[in-house]
Design a protein around this motif. Structure first.
Motif, PDB file in Angstrom:
ATOM      1  N   ASN A 176       0.675  -1.342   0.012  1.00 37.35           N
ATOM      2  CA  ASN A 176       0.288   0.060   0.131  1.00 37.35           C
ATOM      3  C   ASN A 176       0.901   1.236  -0.238  1.00 37.35           C
ATOM      4  O   ASN A 176       0.470   2.490  -0.368  1.00 37.35           O
ATOM      5  CB  ASN A 176      -0.833   0.204   1.230  1.00 37.35           C
ATOM      6  N   ASP A 177       2.179   1.135   0.282  1.00 38.69           N
ATOM      7  CA  ASP A 177       3.038   2.121   0.391  1.00 38.69           C
ATOM      8  C   ASP A 177       3.612   2.670  -0.807  1.00 38.69           C
ATOM      9  O   ASP A 177       3.796   3.916  -1.122  1.00 38.69           O
ATOM     10  CB  ASP A 177       4.401   1.903   1.248  1.00 38.69           C
ATOM     11  N   ILE A 178       3.684   1.476  -1.873  1.00 41.10           N
ATOM     12  CA  ILE A 178       4.161   1.972  -3.198  1.00 41.10           C
ATOM     13  C   ILE A 178       3.641   1.127  -4.155  1.00 41.10           C
ATOM     14  O   ILE A 178       2.963   0.223  -3.851  1.00 41.10           O
ATOM     15  CB  ILE A 178       5.957   1.684  -3.195  1.00 41.10           C
ATOM     16  N   SER A 179       3.497   1.580  -5.379  1.00 37.89           N
ATOM     17  CA  SER A 179       3.168   0.825  -6.491  1.00 37.89           C
ATOM     18  C   SER A 179       3.710  -0.405  -6.814  1.00 37.89           C
ATOM     19  O   SER A 179       4.787  -0.464  -7.671  1.00 37.89           O
ATOM     20  CB  SER A 179       2.867   1.426  -7.689  1.00 37.89           C
ATOM     21  N   CYS A 180       3.740  -1.483  -6.089  1.00 37.93           N
ATOM     22  CA  CYS A 180       4.186  -2.605  -6.406  1.00 37.93           C
ATOM     23  C   CYS A 180       3.584  -3.937  -5.950  1.00 37.93           C
ATOM     24  O   CYS A 180       3.110  -4.113  -4.836  1.00 37.93           O
ATOM     25  CB  CYS A 180       5.692  -2.512  -5.314  1.00 37.93           C
ATOM     26  N   SER A 181       3.516  -4.612  -7.072  1.00 37.92           N
ATOM     27  CA  SER A 181       2.700  -5.933  -6.687  1.00 37.92           C
ATOM     28  C   SER A 181       3.144  -7.164  -7.797  1.00 37.92           C
ATOM     29  O   SER A 181       3.464  -6.503  -9.038  1.00 37.92           O
ATOM     30  CB  SER A 181       1.249  -5.903  -6.572  1.00 37.92           C
ATOM     31  N   GLY A 182       2.813  -8.117  -7.589  1.00 36.54           N
ATOM     32  CA  GLY A 182       3.223  -9.211  -8.644  1.00 36.54           C
ATOM     33  C   GLY A 182       3.174 -10.623  -7.997  1.00 36.54           C
ATOM     34  O   GLY A 182       2.969 -10.870  -6.943  1.00 36.54           O
ATOM     35  N   ASP A 183       3.571 -11.770  -8.841  1.00 36.39           N
ATOM     36  CA  ASP A 183       3.575 -12.990  -8.639  1.00 36.39           C
ATOM     37  C   ASP A 183       4.841 -13.274  -8.703  1.00 36.39           C
ATOM     38  O   ASP A 183       5.701 -12.909  -9.735  1.00 36.39           O
ATOM     39  CB  ASP A 183       2.634 -13.811  -9.234  1.00 36.39           C
ATOM     40  N   TYR A 184       5.470 -14.616  -8.055  1.00 33.38           N
ATOM     41  CA  TYR A 184       6.659 -14.972  -8.411  1.00 33.38           C
ATOM     42  C   TYR A 184       6.533 -16.729  -7.985  1.00 33.38           C
ATOM     43  O   TYR A 184       6.150 -17.170  -6.982  1.00 33.38           O
ATOM     44  CB  TYR A 184       7.798 -14.462  -7.576  1.00 33.38           C
ATOM     45  N   TYR A 185       7.108 -17.231  -9.013  1.00 34.22           N
ATOM     46  CA  TYR A 185       7.086 -18.920  -8.731  1.00 34.22           C
ATOM     47  C   TYR A 185       8.841 -19.276  -8.531  1.00 34.22           C
ATOM     48  O   TYR A 185       9.580 -19.003  -9.429  1.00 34.22           O
ATOM     49  CB  TYR A 185       6.577 -19.611 -10.212  1.00 34.22           C
ATOM     50  N   GLY A 186       8.921 -19.945  -7.814  1.00 37.20           N
ATOM     51  CA  GLY A 186      10.107 -20.382  -7.321  1.00 37.20           C
ATOM     52  C   GLY A 186      10.648 -20.585  -5.724  1.00 37.20           C
ATOM     53  O   GLY A 186       9.508 -20.438  -5.063  1.00 37.20           O
ATOM     54  N   SER A 187      11.608 -20.808  -5.298  1.00 37.15           N
ATOM     55  CA  SER A 187      12.032 -21.058  -3.942  1.00 37.15           C
ATOM     56  C   SER A 187      11.975 -19.679  -3.134  1.00 37.15           C
ATOM     57  O   SER A 187      12.161 -18.582  -3.765  1.00 37.15           O
ATOM     58  CB  SER A 187      13.304 -21.619  -3.733  1.00 37.15           C
ATOM     59  N   ILE A 188      11.871 -20.035  -1.777  1.00 39.96           N
ATOM     60  CA  ILE A 188      11.722 -18.563  -0.954  1.00 39.96           C
ATOM     61  C   ILE A 188      13.159 -17.921  -1.100  1.00 39.96           C
ATOM     62  O   ILE A 188      12.944 -16.717  -1.194  1.00 39.96           O
ATOM     63  CB  ILE A 188      11.618 -18.983   0.495  1.00 39.96           C
ATOM     64  N   THR A 189      14.070 -18.647  -1.113  1.00 38.05           N
ATOM     65  CA  THR A 189      15.487 -17.920  -1.252  1.00 38.05           C
ATOM     66  C   THR A 189      15.671 -17.323  -2.535  1.00 38.05           C
ATOM     67  O   THR A 189      15.979 -15.751  -2.628  1.00 38.05           O
ATOM     68  CB  THR A 189      16.553 -18.883  -1.418  1.00 38.05           C
ATOM     69  N   GLU A 190      14.945 -17.660  -3.843  1.00 33.03           N
ATOM     70  CA  GLU A 190      15.088 -16.931  -4.975  1.00 33.03           C
ATOM     71  C   GLU A 190      14.172 -15.996  -5.030  1.00 33.03           C
ATOM     72  O   GLU A 190      14.150 -14.570  -5.419  1.00 33.03           O
ATOM     73  CB  GLU A 190      14.748 -17.794  -6.168  1.00 33.03           C
ATOM     74  N   PHE A 191      12.937 -15.893  -4.547  1.00 29.03           N
ATOM     75  CA  PHE A 191      12.092 -14.973  -4.319  1.00 29.03           C
ATOM     76  C   PHE A 191      12.384 -13.790  -3.371  1.00 29.03           C
ATOM     77  O   PHE A 191      12.182 -12.742  -3.904  1.00 29.03           O
ATOM     78  CB  PHE A 191      10.766 -15.756  -3.451  1.00 29.03           C
ATOM     79  N   LYS A 192      13.171 -14.040  -2.241  1.00 31.56           N
ATOM     80  CA  LYS A 192      13.611 -12.987  -1.302  1.00 31.56           C
ATOM     81  C   LYS A 192      14.656 -12.145  -2.194  1.00 31.56           C
ATOM     82  O   LYS A 192      14.442 -10.942  -1.839  1.00 31.56           O
ATOM     83  CB  LYS A 192      14.313 -13.527  -0.048  1.00 31.56           C
ATOM     84  N   LYS A 193      15.585 -12.563  -3.013  1.00 34.65           N
ATOM     85  CA  LYS A 193      16.479 -11.783  -3.588  1.00 34.65           C
ATOM     86  C   LYS A 193      15.484 -11.116  -4.937  1.00 34.65           C
ATOM     87  O   LYS A 193      16.100  -9.875  -5.131  1.00 34.65           O
ATOM     88  CB  LYS A 193      17.230 -12.991  -4.192  1.00 34.65           C
ATOM     89  N   TYR A 194      14.686 -11.815  -5.522  1.00 32.43           N
ATOM     90  CA  TYR A 194      13.891 -11.067  -6.466  1.00 32.43           C
ATOM     91  C   TYR A 194      13.033  -9.891  -5.721  1.00 32.43           C
ATOM     92  O   TYR A 194      13.169  -8.764  -6.466  1.00 32.43           O
ATOM     93  CB  TYR A 194      12.946 -12.052  -7.219  1.00 32.43           C
ATOM     94  N   LEU A 195      12.331 -10.027  -4.847  1.00 31.52           N
ATOM     95  CA  LEU A 195      11.568  -9.423  -4.233  1.00 31.52           C
ATOM     96  C   LEU A 195      12.552  -7.832  -3.811  1.00 31.52           C
ATOM     97  O   LEU A 195      11.881  -6.907  -3.918  1.00 31.52           O
ATOM     98  CB  LEU A 195      10.870  -9.754  -3.032  1.00 31.52           C
ATOM     99  N   LYS A 196      13.394  -8.208  -2.995  1.00 31.62           N
ATOM    100  CA  LYS A 196      14.484  -6.942  -2.653  1.00 31.62           C
ATOM    101  C   LYS A 196      14.682  -5.997  -3.908  1.00 31.62           C
ATOM    102  O   LYS A 196      14.571  -4.897  -3.734  1.00 31.62           O
ATOM    103  CB  LYS A 196      15.686  -7.456  -2.096  1.00 31.62           C
ATOM    104  N   ASP A 197      15.121  -6.618  -4.935  1.00 27.44           N
ATOM    105  CA  ASP A 197      15.433  -5.937  -6.386  1.00 27.44           C
ATOM    106  C   ASP A 197      14.332  -5.285  -6.705  1.00 27.44           C
ATOM    107  O   ASP A 197      14.207  -4.104  -7.096  1.00 27.44           O
ATOM    108  CB  ASP A 197      16.062  -6.844  -7.035  1.00 27.44           C
TER     109      ASP A 197
END
Length: 163
Positions: free
Chosen positions: A44-65
């Motif tokens: 709700n703070d920024i315009s950012c949303s989406g889906d990601y398929y993969g492991s939580i480790t990969e997801f955390k790297k992706y989400l941070k970027d």
């Protein structure tokens, strides 16, 4: 509130599949979709949303970027004059600026004349120009000689206000 580094897949259960994490001061809602085996994120703070398929480790790297990119886009989108309460507030009165150039001693004399009249320099000059215009309020062409004399007429009007 959790940080992205502390987030584990075991934090998500079928009864509690949402977690809120803080990434660079932005709250991100993370949901794990057990049925489709995907991560869903939004904010709700920024315009950012989406889906990601993969492991939580990969997801955390992706989400941070992704969040850093969204924060950058958010800051670019909403900067400008008046944002964060800066700048002049609207008063309903339109104003126009003009520039007067002259020698330092002339401008200093103008300031002194305005001060002795109890007016700001802007008000003093505007009053002098309006007063001078009312004396010459005729619809006719101004000759080049009259145009040259205009400056001396203004100086005369300013000196009259000085008395």
């Amino acid at each position: 509130m959790k940080t992205l580094q502390n987030l584990k897949k075991s934090d998500f259960t079928k009864n509690n599949n949402k977690q809120v994490v803080l990434i660079d001061k932005a709250e991100i809602i993370i949901e794990y979709d057990f049925y489709n085996d995907k991560w869903i994120y939004s904010s709700n703070d920024i315009s950012c949303s989406g889906d990601y398929y993969g492991s939580i480790t990969e997801f955390k790297k992706y989400l941070k970027d992704e969040v850093i990119k969204c924060i950058g886009d958010h800051l670019k989108k909403y900067t400008g004059y008046g944002y964060h309460g800066g700048g002049r507030k609207a008063t309903g009165v339109k104003r126009v600026s003009i520039c007067i150039s002259g020698q330092p001693d002339e401008l200093e004399q103008l300031k002194k004349n305005a001060e002795s009249a109890g007016k700001t320099v802007s008000k003093f000059v505007l009053d002098a120009l309006v007063k001078n215009y009312k004396h010459t309020e005729q619809t006719r062409e101004i000759s080049p000689a009259e145009e040259k004399d205009f400056e001396s007429e203004i100086n005369l009007a300013l000196s009259e206000d000085d008395e």
